[in-house]
Every structure is written in structure tokens, then in C-alpha cells.
Design an enzyme around this catalytic site. Sequence first.
Site, PDB file in Angstrom:
ATOM      1  N   GLN A   1       0.470   1.065   4.611  1.00 17.78           N
ATOM      2  CA  GLN A   1       1.713   1.784   4.901  1.00 17.78           C
ATOM      3  C   GLN A   1       1.722   2.422   6.290  1.00 17.78           C
ATOM      4  O   GLN A   1       2.634   3.192   6.601  1.00 17.78           O
ATOM      5  CB  GLN A   1       1.947   2.875   3.849  1.00 17.78           C
ATOM      6  CG  GLN A   1       2.203   2.350   2.463  1.00 17.78           C
ATOM      7  CD  GLN A   1       3.527   1.598   2.344  1.00 17.78           C
ATOM      8  OE1 GLN A   1       4.442   1.776   3.135  1.00 17.78           O
ATOM      9  NE2 GLN A   1       3.614   0.749   1.347  1.00 17.78           N
TER      10      GLN A   1
ATOM     11  N   CYS B   1       2.984   1.706  -8.158  1.00 14.61           N
ATOM     12  CA  CYS B   1       1.564   1.342  -8.286  1.00 14.61           C
ATOM     13  C   CYS B   1       0.668   2.530  -7.962  1.00 14.61           C
ATOM     14  O   CYS B   1      -0.406   2.347  -7.373  1.00 14.61           O
ATOM     15  CB  CYS B   1       1.186   0.154  -7.407  1.00 14.61           C
ATOM     16  SG  CYS B   1       2.081  -1.337  -7.792  1.00 14.61           S
TER      17      CYS B   1
ATOM     18  N   ASP C   1      -7.056   2.253   3.820  1.00 14.48           N
ATOM     19  CA  ASP C   1      -5.981   1.352   3.401  1.00 14.48           C
ATOM     20  C   ASP C   1      -4.789   1.629   4.309  1.00 14.48           C
ATOM     21  O   ASP C   1      -4.082   2.626   4.148  1.00 14.48           O
ATOM     22  CB  ASP C   1      -5.650   1.629   1.928  1.00 14.48           C
ATOM     23  CG  ASP C   1      -4.410   0.877   1.467  1.00 14.48           C
ATOM     24  OD1 ASP C   1      -3.760   0.213   2.290  1.00 14.48           O
ATOM     25  OD2 ASP C   1      -4.085   0.982   0.261  1.00 14.48           O
TER      26      ASP C   1
HETATM   27  N1  PMP Z   1      -1.989  -0.101  -0.614  1.00 10.95           N
HETATM   28  C1  PMP Z   1      -0.823   0.464  -0.312  1.00 10.95           C
HETATM   29  C2  PMP Z   1      -0.805   1.858   0.234  1.00 10.95           C
HETATM   30  C3  PMP Z   1       0.357  -0.243  -0.507  1.00 10.95           C
HETATM   31  O1  PMP Z   1       1.538   0.321  -0.208  1.00 10.95           O
HETATM   32  C4  PMP Z   1       0.308  -1.564  -1.015  1.00 10.95           C
HETATM   33  C5  PMP Z   1       1.571  -2.368  -1.267  1.00 10.95           C
HETATM   34  N2  PMP Z   1       2.545  -1.660  -1.982  1.00 10.95           N
HETATM   35  C6  PMP Z   1      -0.938  -2.104  -1.303  1.00 10.95           C
HETATM   36  C7  PMP Z   1      -2.062  -1.349  -1.087  1.00 10.95           C
HETATM   37  C8  PMP Z   1      -1.086  -3.492  -1.832  1.00 10.95           C
HETATM   38  O2  PMP Z   1      -0.666  -4.409  -0.881  1.00 10.95           O
HETATM   39  P1  PMP Z   1      -0.493  -5.945  -1.244  1.00 10.95           P
HETATM   40  O3  PMP Z   1       0.298  -5.982  -2.520  1.00 10.95           O
HETATM   41  O4  PMP Z   1       0.252  -6.511  -0.089  1.00 10.95           O
HETATM   42  O5  PMP Z   1      -1.850  -6.503  -1.409  1.00 10.95           O
END
Ligand code: PMP
Length: 407
Positions: free
Chosen positions: A204, A365, A201
Site C-alpha cells: 500500500q 483481509c 509489506d
Molecule cells: N498486503 C497489503 C497491505 C495489501 O493491501 C494487500 C492487497 N490487498 C496484500 C498484502 C496482498 O497483495 P496481493 O493480493 O496482491 O498478493
Amino acid sequence: KSGFDVERIRADFPILHQQVNGQPLVYLDNAATTQKPEQVIAAISDYYRTDNSNVHRGAHALADRATVKFEAAREKVAQFLNAPAAKQIIWTRGTTESINLVAASWGKANLKPGDRILVSAMEHHANIVPWQFAAQATGATLEPIPVDAHGNINMLAFDSMLDSHVKMVAVGHVSNAMGTINPIEKIITLAHAVGARVLIDGAQAVSHWAVDVQKLNCDFYVFSAHKLFGPTGLGVLYGKEDLLNSMPPYQGGGEMIETVSFAGTTFNQLPYKFEAGTPDIAGAIGLGAAIDYLNALDRVAAAEHEQALLAYAEEKARATSGLTLVGTAPHKTSVMSFLIDGAHPADVGVLLDKQGVAVRTGNHCAQPIMDQFAIPGTVRASFSFYNTFAEVDRLFAAIEKAKTFLV
Ligand code: PMP
């Protein structure tokens, strides 16, 4: 404090030049979403003014122009990630949808009862919940890789968890909650040694440095355009070609098919197999412009500037009474998560906003890691290359003022 010309860069970002609550805006919420340079805004607006059309199916000039620009953007992303081919770049709605696509499609084809999926304990919910769905649907199990009190993955524990039942390791390149840069090269090598696939992922990471998916040798790499100075509503999934080819479609509809009949349907080639429906054409063109913008920038100097901002902020944080840093890993992006003694993060956030300083508060989150630390969340200041040392000073002046209201 650094040779990077921040003022010239700031001139490209119209949103930064405004007052909030009577003060010049200090935007320190870049980990939530980055701001967009004029070049990106112009590319999107120009597209709607001159080329707007549906892609791939029109027999007219506008449709051709839209298609050429849309596919050129895919090519830019492929080069940006050093992917072997543009067809390995799948457009999605964001990091979240990219992970859901892999968890659902790859998961369906590859997971069975007894298989194990590993994610780190500090993942964003977007890299946890889709795997919970995949585990529930297939009988596989989902297990967290332990994270220590500084916010580092416990690599010994990870190593000891690996066996031939581990089929997928899904980890963040960088933690959004704390900024920890994870040792993904080692994670990928160790996971591959037991035959597991690896999804990174990169939400960031991509805004901070150049990522090379071939060098990393990851199986999947995902990110969101809006965290890379591009528009919201668009994401990227990179995957190895053989894996993407072997995966069933995620959604059905137009674009993703080759032929449709009631006797049965055949599917399109990569990347279209995974792109049902009209895509976010303007978004892709906007992301392409964001990548052009970054390519024209000295990204090494930009990253050095961000690291200098972080070092300056953390030095001030350590000198601030009643402030505790959350996430003290040795390798971090420019994210500073912290708590003020006796104050709820949300209250701190409100008092900073009243002074024109935008930060994020809450669990980011990433509830499992907040639960592990037994905290409700943090206040998170995240710096981009367009932030200044004077803005860090504004943050700390605002924190001092907030403290007089809170404690
Ligand atoms: N993974 C990470 C590490 C994130 O920081 C984020 C966004 N805060 C996401 C996933 C989700 O990204 P999105 O809401 O743009 O789909």
C-alpha cells in the site's frame, strides 16, 4: 485546489471513461487495485504482438528481445526501490507470494523453537498467515504488536516486546484497511538493535511515494505490480543479498537450477534461484512501463493531490451525520475507511455502486484489527492521483442518498 493536472492524467486511463449503472464511473477502490494507464496496456500488448517468446533459453531473435525487455524491467524495479543490484529483485506472483517465499525459505533456515516472530495487529492476512505456517513448521511463536484505537502501532509496547528471541518483525509500510503510515524507520532500527530481521509489506506504499530500501535498511521489501498501475499476477521481493544467498530455494523446477542429476541438483545464482518455471514476462514488462509512467510524473505533486483529496473527503466526512471514520492516525495515505450508523458496510457499498461509485467493503483481509474494533468491516474509499474533487463530491452525494434508504 491543487496545481496538479488531473484531467491530463485521467486521459491516460481508458477504464475511467465509462458509465456504471447509468452514471460516470467514480473509481475509489485504488487500495484494492489501481487502474492501468494506456502506456502499460500498450507495453503488454506490444510484447505479445512482436516479441513473445520464452526468456533466457532461446537461441533466436525473439527470445533475445523478450529476455532483454524482461531483465530491463527488473533493472527498473531495482532503480525504483534504489536496490543495490537487480539480482536482489525476485519476481513472484504478488505480495502474498513474496511473503510466503520469505516465511517458508528464510523461516526454514533461521527459525527454531523459542524464537519469536512479531507482526502488527493491523496486518493484512497475507502478512499473518504465512508466518503462522512458519511458526507451526519450526516451533517459533507468532505475536501481534498492539495497535491503538486510532490505528497506530503502539511503539512503547513494541519496544517492550523486543528481546534477543525476536528473529523477525514483519509489518506493513501502510495499512490497507485504514491507511495508517507506520513508522517503519523506527521499527527497523529497534528490531535490528536486538538482531531481528525486518520484512516490510509495501503493497500500500509504493503507489504513493518513492521507497529507498537502502536508506530504510530493511531486510526484505515486498509489493504487488497491480497496486502500482501494473498488471495482476506479478509481485516483487527485494532482499539483502547475503540473506537471499543464504536462503534455500522456495520452489523447484526449470530456471532455478544450475545442474540437475539424480545424484543431486545444484541451484542457480540470484535472482533465478527463486524463480522456478516460466515467469510472468509480459507482466514484468508491464510493470516496467508502469514505473516509466511514474518516473515521468511529478510524484510529489501527485502525492500532494492525493493528500488534498483525503483532507477534503475527511472534512466532508466530519460534517456528515451518522458517519464514523475508522482509522484516524496522524499520518495516512489517501484511504478513508468509515461506517454509517445502523447500516452494514456491504449494504452501503451496494447503494454506492448503484450510483456509479466503486468502493470496497468488508474486513479488507485484516480481520484481527476489525475484531479488535468490534466491527464487521468498513466502507473504504481509497483515492489515487487520477481522482478528482468532483468525484469526492459524488461520493458524498451518493452517501447522502444511500442514507435515505438505510436509516
Ligand atoms: N498486503 C497489503 C497491505 C495489501 O493491501 C494487500 C492487497 N490487498 C496484500 C498484502 C496482498 O497483495 P496481493 O493480493 O496482491 O498478493
